[in-house]
Design an enzyme around this catalytic site. Sequence first.
Site, short mmCIF file in Angstrom:
data_model
loop_
_atom_site.label_atom_id
_atom_site.label_comp_id
_atom_site.label_asym_id
_atom_site.label_seq_id
_atom_site.Cartn_x
_atom_site.Cartn_y
_atom_site.Cartn_z
CB CYS A 88 -0.70 0.23 0.57
SG CYS A 88 -0.30 -0.34 2.83
CG HIS A 113 7.65 4.65 -4.01
ND1 HIS A 113 7.68 3.45 -4.87
CD2 HIS A 113 8.13 3.96 -3.37
CE1 HIS A 113 7.74 2.68 -4.75
NE2 HIS A 113 8.45 2.96 -3.11
NE ARG A 141 12.12 -1.52 1.27
CZ ARG A 141 12.82 -0.15 1.48
NH1 ARG A 141 13.24 0.12 2.93
NH2 ARG A 141 13.47 0.48 0.41
S1 CFN Z 1 9.16 -0.20 -3.02
FE1 CFN Z 1 10.97 -0.30 -3.86
S2 CFN Z 1 12.16 0.93 -3.11
S3 CFN Z 1 10.85 -0.61 -6.57
FE2 CFN Z 1 12.64 -2.10 -5.63
S4 CFN Z 1 14.49 -1.16 -5.64
FE3 CFN Z 1 11.44 -4.12 -4.02
S5 CFN Z 1 9.51 -3.96 -3.75
MO1 CFN Z 1 10.34 -4.65 -1.30
S6 CFN Z 1 10.77 -2.15 -0.37
FE4 CFN Z 1 12.16 -2.74 -1.69
FE5 CFN Z 1 13.82 -0.96 -3.14
FE6 CFN Z 1 12.64 0.12 -5.72
FE7 CFN Z 1 9.84 -2.10 -2.78
S7 CFN Z 1 14.04 -1.79 -1.73
S8 CFN Z 1 12.17 -4.68 -2.38
S9 CFN Z 1 11.69 -4.31 -6.00
N1 CFN Z 1 11.64 -1.93 -3.61
C1 HCA Z 2 6.30 -3.86 0.75
C2 HCA Z 2 7.61 -3.92 1.36
C3 HCA Z 2 8.55 -4.90 0.99
C4 HCA Z 2 7.42 -6.30 1.12
C5 HCA Z 2 8.53 -7.53 0.75
C6 HCA Z 2 7.74 -8.84 0.73
C7 HCA Z 2 9.73 -5.67 1.39
O1 HCA Z 2 6.30 -3.74 -0.49
O2 HCA Z 2 5.45 -3.33 2.02
O3 HCA Z 2 6.64 -9.03 -0.06
O4 HCA Z 2 8.34 -10.02 1.28
O5 HCA Z 2 10.68 -5.09 0.67
O6 HCA Z 2 10.21 -5.24 2.80
O7 HCA Z 2 8.66 -4.50 -0.65
#
Ligand code: CFN
Ligand code: HCA
Length: 540
Positions: free
Chosen positions: A60, A193, A94
């Site tokens: 979300c 974001h 995370r």
């Molecule tokens: S929201 Fe982003 S900020 S887009 Fe990427 S690299 Fe994932 S989903 Mo989990 S939280 Fe994480 Fe980053 Fe960019 Fe999210 S660190 S792993 S692919 N990510």
């Molecule tokens: C998020 C955070 C997440 C969830 C990871 C997952 C992360 O989307 O709220 O589904 O295992 O990297 O912690 O993307």
Amino acid sequence: DKARFPVPAEVKEELIKKYPSKVARKRTKQIVINHPDPESMPEIGANVRTVPGIITQRGCTYAGCKGVVLGPTRDILNITHGPIGCGFYSWLTRRNQTRPPEETDENFMTYCFSTDMQEDDIVFGGEKKLKQAVQEAFDIFHPKAIGIFSTCPVGLIGDDVHAVAREMKEKLGINVFGFSCEGYKGVSQSAGHHIANNQLFKHVIGNDDTPHPEKFKINLLGEYNIGGDAFVLEDLLERCGIKLVATFSGNSSYDAFANSHTADLNAIMCHRSINYVAEMMEEKYGIPWIKVNFIGAESSAKSLRKIAAYFEDAELMERVEQVIAEEMAKVEEVRSEIRSRCEGKTAMLFVGGSRAHHYQDLFREIGMKVVAAGYEFAHRDDYEGRRVLPNIKVDADSRNIEQLTVEPDPERYRPRKTEAERQRLKEQGFEFSDYEGMMSEMERESLVIDDISHYESEKLIEIYKPAVFCAGIKEKYAVQKMGVPCKQLHSYDYGGPYAGFEGAINFYKEIDRLVNSKIWGYIQAPWQKNPEITATYAVK
Ligand code: CFN
Ligand code: HCA
């Protein structure tokens, strides 16, 4: 065996054939068969609402704002205004790490702050409780800055977190700012974001003008120090003689953000989550941005060279080459051996908004083939590698989120390169502001699937039986029960770091261990293999 390799068009058909026709029509736009060249590259549907009832991987808006962008900053005290579960879920799951330079430096990441909203607050309003929470946090911790994050009920009952922030900022004399990042906004964490970027830009970036004496100063944008990735990159840059002013936001601090506009260049790892900051810093301060990717040894070398090329300094280039040579020797030793065991095996990646692309380089380096991949919430830019303007008809993000108008700051706007210098660099093949996407680097006829559903994942696994499936915690055990190892590319399954050269070595070893383990062949229990045993018991 080659003859039996699935035909992508038939696979696509299979994925959508059980859906009601309206749903199938929607999903068909988000499932494409790849053509890597720009002329024949298909358009992909992305950043659109998930059909209700479909099991999505998405998170979300609150998660994208509080958890993702602001979560890794150690000394902003982040208060979740809402139910306790929202605070708890976004509390370090995370695996973003931090390392305060001095033991006495503030680090609030080990705490989970929340107003713990109750029924009374929903009925009578929660602003009073929020003020109390800010006051209490101030009295106990005396932080430099407090961030307030809105969850769904806050928007539904209309609490004004910004008014509370203004009042408390005035009263306490510290920086207090709010985020309207209610979970239900937008279509995914992507909206969060954008909201986080806007507020960081409005309330923090540019607050401290202290200059740095170093010659080559950069910010690293979109690197969140998952599993210690940022530590590896900090070390690499230091060895090359490049000053890192701020990272957004892995291992970061409030002061570094405030001072980040003094850098010469913004190098972006995850474009999806932080491009807004990059664009606004370019507009206001004249700082150009480039894309880098430190996932994969080859990509890391390329990225270091790109940063050095920007500065056009012979000494810097030489130092960078030296570091690359040292690191590549170590990588090569491990890589060639592992490649011999992994060559030709298949992988699928369904992750977030950048990793499903970046991690393909690591698989390529050990000879593995990516047969299908997709993002959870990226936009068309991130797939197609070209700037695609938001479509306000379908793009819920752009309907809900304020686009800040940013003007050059006459006092502080300093073009880091003249137009002529930029032009010369471009002629040498140097790319500013490029949108480099996933599809141009994937093979022809591979499947690209946006916001994949649980049902579609299961089908894909049944059809392809990939050697490894990369996703997150919600998918992991469902996948593994099908006898296919699942590597988490969000949290790294307690592993990492995977960035830089050192990270590449860790990743090769981990994938080798997963795809060459015999255990996946034992996934069927004896009674599943021999149903007659059950039958014998059944008649008794
Ligand atoms: S929201 Fe982003 S900020 S887009 Fe990427 S690299 Fe994932 S989903 Mo989990 S939280 Fe994480 Fe980053 Fe960019 Fe999210 S660190 S792993 S692919 N990510
Ligand atoms: C998020 C955070 C997440 C969830 C990871 C997952 C992360 O989307 O709220 O589904 O295992 O990297 O912690 O993307």
